[in-house]
Design an enzyme around this catalytic site. Structure first.
Site, PDB file in Angstrom:
ATOM      1  N   GLU A  32      -1.876  -0.533   6.864  1.00 43.94           N
ATOM      2  CA  GLU A  32      -2.473  -1.263   5.737  1.00 43.94           C
ATOM      3  C   GLU A  32      -3.696  -2.110   6.114  1.00 43.94           C
ATOM      4  OE1 GLU A  32       0.806  -3.314   3.858  1.00 43.94           O
ATOM      5  OE2 GLU A  32       1.853  -1.433   3.436  1.00 43.94           O
ATOM      6  N   GLU A  84       5.786   7.270   2.801  1.00 41.47           N
ATOM      7  CA  GLU A  84       6.707   6.281   2.204  1.00 41.47           C
ATOM      8  C   GLU A  84       6.902   6.548   0.701  1.00 41.47           C
ATOM      9  OE1 GLU A  84       5.635   2.248   3.130  1.00 41.47           O
ATOM     10  OE2 GLU A  84       4.895   2.743   5.114  1.00 41.47           O
TER      11      GLU A  84
END
Ligand code: XIL
Length: 357
Positions: free
Chosen positions: A161, A268
């Site tokens: 991220e 994910e």
């Protein structure tokens, strides 16, 4: 607990046409689905889910995981909030347990995650640590942790991220302030490569399909880091899908990502029918379900259309609905994953199977 009106309306016994007019008030959970054939046998790539230490002695979780999965991602045990203590002390025991379970049961392991903007700042305090000490401890942590599992990991999310929430640039964080914005990422990949030359090293990010600007910024970042010499071996798209995005947006991102030629990890995947901060949605459950199934099917089709060498793995963030962080944290009650609590097929499961064709 007394079933609510929603539960009663949704109960399969009562789901008769006369009630469909009340569908809007029905529970979001679909009627019980059919038996789910093993996903690891259906997909033309590894199928992964997450695991945590407290699940390792749950017979039903073990049975479903070994039935469906060929890969496992530790959901929590490899994050700095668990591995790194005061004074740069390490505790890798929980990580060892999840990796050991996977190894003992013939599952590949995908490591998650080495460097993440949201963790580690209490110890890696860029405001007080001298830069040379910060850098030395950064290198030592990565080489020690990744080196601990040398030869045991299919891959690692080396940096997680890094892109700003809206895709306008990159996140400022303790890593970037201490080592430079691109510098901390190049350094992390270099350290990880030296520690485990055979693991596929990923840059992992979310909302890449949901926010086209973020997807574009991420892909430009990958290209720039590669030019700077970062040994990035793969792209991780978390795919926490916003099912309301326009049709085609997912396909466009996957096509653009594929053009870099690297293996891609749907890392994910989940797909709740409601999202935090959204106004209550008054559409019928059936309408929302159709939207959910369409988006999951689009992602699966886009991923399965990749060349085999670019299909690293297709991973859901949790295996059954009850394993989802969204359900655990009260952010979803509407089948955000492929399997229901009993391991039966949710509607989205059928979309993935259809995508494999
Ligand atoms: C989540 C876990 O699933 C939760 O249990 C925890 O409370 C917060 O982190 N993107 C990521 C994952 O890369 O590490 C996050 O996992 C979900 C979002």
């Amino acid at each position: 607990m007394k079933p609510s009106r929603r539960d009663l309306l949704a109960a399969p016994l009562l789901a008769v046409p006369a009630l469909s007019a009340c569908d809007r008030f029905a529970s979001a959970a679909p009627a019980q689905g059919p038996e789910a054939l093993p996903l690891k046998d259906i997909l033309p790539c590894p199928f992964g889910a997450t695991g945590m230490t407290w699940q390792l002695d749950q017979a039903d979780w073990i049975a479903q995981t070994l039935k469906h999965c060929s890969q496992l991602t530790p959901e929590w045990e490899q994050k700095m909030e668990r591995t790194l203590g005061p004074g740069f002390t390490y505790d890798f025991e929980p990580s060892d347990r999840v990796v050991g379970f996977a190894r003992d049961n013939g599952l590949r392991v995908h490591g998650h995650t080495v460097i993440w903007y949201s963790q580690g700042a209490e110890v890696f305090d860029d405001a007080t640590l001298p830069r040379d000490r910060f850098a030395a401890e950064y290198d030592r942590y990565i080489s020690t942790f990744v080196g601990r599992y040398k030869g045991q990991m299919a891959g690692w999310d080396v940096v997680n991220e890094p892109v700003a929430e809206d895709g306008e640039g990159l996140r400022d964080c303790h890593w970037s302030r201490a080592l430079g914005m691109d510098g901390y990422m190049v350094r992390a990949f270099e350290q990880a490569k030296a520690a485990d030359p055979d693991a596929v090293l990923f840059l992992n990010e979310y909302n890449l399909e949901n926010i086209p600007k973020k997807g574009a910024t991420f892909l430009k970042l990958v290209e720039r880091l590669l030019k700077l010499g970062a040994p990035i071996g793969g792209i991780g798209t978390q795919s926490h899908l916003d099912i309301e995005i326009p049709a085609g947006q997912i396909t466009t991102f996957m096509r653009d990502a594929a053009s870099l030629g690297l293996p891609i990890h749907v890392s994910e995947l989940d797909f709740p029918m409601q999202r935090e901060g959204r106004m209550p949605d008054l559409r019928s459950v059936a309408d929302k379900r159709a939207q959910q199934v369409a988006r999951v099917g689009e992602l699966a089709e886009a991923f399965m259309a990749l060349p085999e060498r670019q299909r690293y793995a297709f991973t859901t963030w949790g295996l059954r609905d009850i394993d989802s962080w969204l359900v655990r944290e009260g952010k979803s009650s509407d089948s955000p994953l492929l399997l229901d609590a009993e391991g039966r097929a949710n509607p989205a499961y059928q979309a993935v199977v259809a995508a494999v064709g």
